[in-house]
Scaffold this motif. Sequence first.
Motif, PDB file in Angstrom:
ATOM      1  N   LEU A 203       1.069  -0.922  -0.079  1.00 24.71           N
ATOM      2  CA  LEU A 203       0.056   0.347   0.205  1.00 24.71           C
ATOM      3  C   LEU A 203       0.714   1.737  -0.175  1.00 24.71           C
ATOM      4  CD1 LEU A 203      -3.121   0.558   0.124  1.00 24.71           C
ATOM      5  CD2 LEU A 203      -2.525   0.798   2.411  1.00 24.71           C
ATOM      6  N   GLU A 204       1.751   0.857   0.904  1.00 23.58           N
ATOM      7  CA  GLU A 204       3.202   2.329   1.160  1.00 23.58           C
ATOM      8  C   GLU A 204       3.555   2.764  -0.488  1.00 23.58           C
ATOM      9  OE1 GLU A 204       6.742   3.996   3.740  1.00 23.58           O
ATOM     10  OE2 GLU A 204       5.507   2.192   3.709  1.00 23.58           O
ATOM     11  N   LYS A 205       4.137   1.282  -1.775  1.00 22.76           N
ATOM     12  CA  LYS A 205       4.380   2.014  -3.092  1.00 22.76           C
ATOM     13  C   LYS A 205       3.846   1.922  -3.484  1.00 22.76           C
ATOM     14  CE  LYS A 205       7.923  -1.728  -2.423  1.00 22.76           C
ATOM     15  NZ  LYS A 205       8.453  -2.941  -2.965  1.00 22.76           N
ATOM     16  N   LYS A 206       1.929   1.433  -3.748  1.00 27.58           N
ATOM     17  CA  LYS A 206       1.211   2.382  -4.822  1.00 27.58           C
ATOM     18  C   LYS A 206       0.759   4.180  -4.124  1.00 27.58           C
ATOM     19  CE  LYS A 206      -3.680   0.672  -5.574  1.00 27.58           C
ATOM     20  NZ  LYS A 206      -4.903   0.249  -4.968  1.00 27.58           N
ATOM     21  N   HIS A 207       1.339   4.288  -3.094  1.00 32.85           N
ATOM     22  CA  HIS A 207       0.171   5.506  -2.631  1.00 32.85           C
ATOM     23  C   HIS A 207       1.619   6.476  -3.286  1.00 32.85           C
ATOM     24  CE1 HIS A 207      -3.870   4.931  -1.518  1.00 32.85           C
ATOM     25  NE2 HIS A 207      -3.117   4.121  -0.772  1.00 32.85           N
ATOM     26  N   LYS A 208       2.849   5.701  -3.075  1.00 31.36           N
ATOM     27  CA  LYS A 208       4.707   6.947  -3.237  1.00 31.36           C
ATOM     28  C   LYS A 208       4.369   7.479  -4.917  1.00 31.36           C
ATOM     29  CE  LYS A 208       9.285   6.406  -2.937  1.00 31.36           C
ATOM     30  NZ  LYS A 208      10.241   4.513  -2.755  1.00 31.36           N
ATOM     31  N   VAL A 209       4.412   8.245  -4.590  1.00 35.50           N
ATOM     32  CA  VAL A 209       4.205   9.745  -5.779  1.00 35.50           C
ATOM     33  C   VAL A 209       5.820   9.268  -6.712  1.00 35.50           C
ATOM     34  CG1 VAL A 209       4.192  11.902  -6.623  1.00 35.50           C
ATOM     35  CG2 VAL A 209       3.520  11.100  -4.864  1.00 35.50           C
ATOM     36  N   PHE A 210       6.282   8.889  -7.691  1.00 36.90           N
ATOM     37  CA  PHE A 210       7.326   9.137  -8.415  1.00 36.90           C
ATOM     38  C   PHE A 210       7.459  10.243  -9.400  1.00 36.90           C
ATOM     39  CE2 PHE A 210       5.472   4.541  -7.901  1.00 36.90           C
ATOM     40  CZ  PHE A 210       7.212   4.269  -7.550  1.00 36.90           C
ATOM     41  N   PHE A 211       8.075  11.078  -9.317  1.00 36.62           N
ATOM     42  CA  PHE A 211       8.684  12.607 -10.059  1.00 36.62           C
ATOM     43  C   PHE A 211       8.905  11.618 -10.978  1.00 36.62           C
ATOM     44  CE2 PHE A 211       9.284  13.217  -5.559  1.00 36.62           C
ATOM     45  CZ  PHE A 211       8.323  14.144  -4.884  1.00 36.62           C
ATOM     46  N   GLY A 212       9.168  12.837 -12.807  1.00 42.10           N
ATOM     47  CA  GLY A 212       9.389  12.541 -13.646  1.00 42.10           C
ATOM     48  C   GLY A 212      10.771  12.298 -14.037  1.00 42.10           C
ATOM     49  N   LYS A 213      10.920  12.055 -15.086  1.00 48.47           N
ATOM     50  CA  LYS A 213      12.603  12.098 -15.536  1.00 48.47           C
ATOM     51  C   LYS A 213      12.925  14.046 -15.493  1.00 48.47           C
ATOM     52  CE  LYS A 213      16.342  10.992 -19.089  1.00 48.47           C
ATOM     53  NZ  LYS A 213      16.421   9.814 -19.663  1.00 48.47           N
ATOM     54  N   LEU A 214      14.267  13.848 -14.738  1.00 51.50           N
ATOM     55  CA  LEU A 214      14.886  15.431 -15.076  1.00 51.50           C
ATOM     56  C   LEU A 214      15.771  15.671 -16.100  1.00 51.50           C
ATOM     57  CD1 LEU A 214      15.908  15.415 -11.418  1.00 51.50           C
ATOM     58  CD2 LEU A 214      13.290  16.527 -12.783  1.00 51.50           C
ATOM     59  N   TYR A 215      15.603  16.140 -17.025  1.00 50.89           N
ATOM     60  CA  TYR A 215      16.560  16.705 -18.162  1.00 50.89           C
ATOM     61  C   TYR A 215      17.565  17.319 -18.054  1.00 50.89           C
ATOM     62  CZ  TYR A 215      12.671  14.144 -20.420  1.00 50.89           C
ATOM     63  OH  TYR A 215      11.673  13.291 -21.495  1.00 50.89           O
ATOM     64  N   GLU A 216      18.247  17.449 -18.505  1.00 49.22           N
ATOM     65  CA  GLU A 216      20.029  18.604 -17.705  1.00 49.22           C
ATOM     66  C   GLU A 216      19.729  19.114 -18.950  1.00 49.22           C
ATOM     67  OE1 GLU A 216      23.429  16.078 -17.523  1.00 49.22           O
ATOM     68  OE2 GLU A 216      22.444  15.093 -15.801  1.00 49.22           O
ATOM     69  N   THR A 217      20.336  20.632 -18.616  1.00 51.08           N
ATOM     70  CA  THR A 217      20.621  21.784 -19.176  1.00 51.08           C
ATOM     71  C   THR A 217      22.167  21.811 -20.488  1.00 51.08           C
ATOM     72  OG1 THR A 217      20.659  22.772 -17.493  1.00 51.08           O
ATOM     73  CG2 THR A 217      18.892  23.250 -19.133  1.00 51.08           C
ATOM     74  N   ARG A 218      21.784  22.578 -20.789  1.00 46.75           N
ATOM     75  CA  ARG A 218      23.510  22.606 -21.215  1.00 46.75           C
ATOM     76  C   ARG A 218      24.191  23.542 -20.131  1.00 46.75           C
ATOM     77  NH1 ARG A 218      26.629  22.919 -26.143  1.00 46.75           N
ATOM     78  NH2 ARG A 218      28.137  24.538 -25.674  1.00 46.75           N
ATOM     79  N   SER A 219      23.987  23.820 -19.738  1.00 45.27           N
ATOM     80  CA  SER A 219      24.435  24.384 -17.798  1.00 45.27           C
ATOM     81  C   SER A 219      25.031  23.394 -17.294  1.00 45.27           C
ATOM     82  CB  SER A 219      23.666  25.308 -17.740  1.00 45.27           C
ATOM     83  OG  SER A 219      23.154  26.155 -17.908  1.00 45.27           O
ATOM     84  N   SER A 220      24.108  22.873 -17.451  1.00 46.30           N
ATOM     85  CA  SER A 220      24.566  21.629 -15.653  1.00 46.30           C
ATOM     86  C   SER A 220      25.326  20.512 -16.581  1.00 46.30           C
ATOM     87  CB  SER A 220      22.979  20.653 -15.812  1.00 46.30           C
ATOM     88  OG  SER A 220      22.659  20.603 -16.734  1.00 46.30           O
ATOM     89  N   GLN A 221      25.433  20.692 -17.674  1.00 46.91           N
ATOM     90  CA  GLN A 221      26.005  19.525 -18.380  1.00 46.91           C
ATOM     91  C   GLN A 221      27.396  19.779 -18.911  1.00 46.91           C
ATOM     92  OE1 GLN A 221      24.638  18.413 -22.202  1.00 46.91           O
ATOM     93  NE2 GLN A 221      23.275  17.274 -21.333  1.00 46.91           N
ATOM     94  N   LEU A 222      27.567  21.371 -18.758  1.00 47.06           N
ATOM     95  CA  LEU A 222      28.874  22.172 -18.730  1.00 47.06           C
ATOM     96  C   LEU A 222      29.495  22.470 -17.419  1.00 47.06           C
ATOM     97  CD1 LEU A 222      28.342  24.848 -21.118  1.00 47.06           C
ATOM     98  CD2 LEU A 222      29.838  22.752 -21.363  1.00 47.06           C
ATOM     99  N   ARG A 223      29.023  22.150 -16.675  1.00 47.18           N
ATOM    100  CA  ARG A 223      28.735  22.336 -15.063  1.00 47.18           C
ATOM    101  C   ARG A 223      29.807  20.605 -14.618  1.00 47.18           C
ATOM    102  NH1 ARG A 223      24.477  22.411 -13.147  1.00 47.18           N
ATOM    103  NH2 ARG A 223      23.782  24.649 -13.273  1.00 47.18           N
ATOM    104  N   LYS A 224      29.408  19.912 -15.138  1.00 49.48           N
ATOM    105  CA  LYS A 224      29.620  18.086 -14.878  1.00 49.48           C
ATOM    106  C   LYS A 224      30.714  17.652 -15.823  1.00 49.48           C
ATOM    107  CE  LYS A 224      24.639  16.775 -12.618  1.00 49.48           C
ATOM    108  NZ  LYS A 224      24.098  15.409 -13.386  1.00 49.48           N
ATOM    109  N   TYR A 225      31.101  18.333 -17.031  1.00 51.94           N
ATOM    110  CA  TYR A 225      32.094  18.427 -17.807  1.00 51.94           C
ATOM    111  C   TYR A 225      33.432  18.165 -17.202  1.00 51.94           C
ATOM    112  CZ  TYR A 225      35.184  18.309 -21.880  1.00 51.94           C
ATOM    113  OH  TYR A 225      35.793  18.329 -23.319  1.00 51.94           O
TER     114      TYR A 225
END
Length: 282
Positions: A203-225
Motif C-alpha cells: 500500500l505504501e508503494k502504491k501511494h508513493k509519488v514517482f517524479f518524472g525524468k529530469l532533463y539536463e540543460t547545457r549549463s548542468s552538463q557544462l558544470r559536470k564536464y
Amino acid sequence: MPEAKSPRQDLMRWKKQPVRRTVSQICPPPRRPLTVADIRPGMENERLGVVRDSMFQNPLIVKAELGKPRERSYSLPGINFNYGLYIRGLDGGVPEAIGHWNVFKQQPPCPHKLTRNYIAMNRGAVRAGLVTAPENLLYRQLNDIRISDQDDRRVKKEPPSLPPDVTFGIWSRPSTPFFDLLQNRYQQLWVQEQKATQRAIKLEKKHKVFFGKLYETRSSQLRKYKPPVKLDALWHMPHFQKVGPHLDTFPTEADRQRAFKAHREECAVRQGTLRMGNYTHP
C-alpha cells in the motif's frame, strides 16, 4: 420350643468382628539399641567371634535389617522421662488464676531523643565568626539546638499509605498456554503479522509519488564536464630508444613465456627478494 432366629441375626453372627488393637500396638514403645540378646541366627548383624554390646552402638558397623528402619544406635531415657520443655508453675496454677486478677503493669515509655538542628547551629557559628571544624565542634557543644517534636514530624517522611487489599511478594508466573502450543497458534499469529506487513508495504508503494525524468540543460552538463588531460610520454634519450638485447638465453619466445610462467607459480615457495633463491621448505 427353641426360638426361631431371624436372617439378620445369622448375618451378624457370621460377620467379621473388628480386631481390637492394644495400646502397645497403637503407640509402640521407643526403639532401643540392639544388644547381643536381640541377635538371632540369620540376622544381618550376626557376627562370629567375640561380640560386645558396644559393636551394635556404632552406626558405621550396624547393618540395616530387612523390612526395618535403619538403627541409629542412640540410647533413649527411661519410661519416667518427659520429652519437651517443662515449665514449673510459680504463679499458683489454676486456683490462683481464678481467684485473682493480675494486671500487667505497663512500662514507662523511654524519653524520645530529639534530633539536633545542624542548620541552626551552623548558621549561628557563621554569625559568630567560627569557620573551622574545631570551632564548630565547640560551638555545638555549648549551643546544642534541637528540633521540636512538631518540626521533627514534619521533616521525617511518614510511611506511604497502602490500600487494605494490597498483596506483597512476587507475582506468580502465568500458566503455560498448552492449547496454543498444540494448535500452533503462535505460528498462525506470526503468518498473519507477516501478511499484514506485506500488505502495508504494497500500500505504501502504491501511494508513493514517482517524479518524472529530469532533463539536463547545457549549463548542468557544462558544470559536470571535465576536459580530458593529455598525458605526454616520458622523455627518453634518443640513442637508447631502439637498442635490442645483447643476450638472449631462450631459444624461442614460447620457451621464454613458459619459463616466466613457472617462475610466477613458484614465487610463493622460494626465498629472496626476487623469489629466485632456494625453496622455503626442503
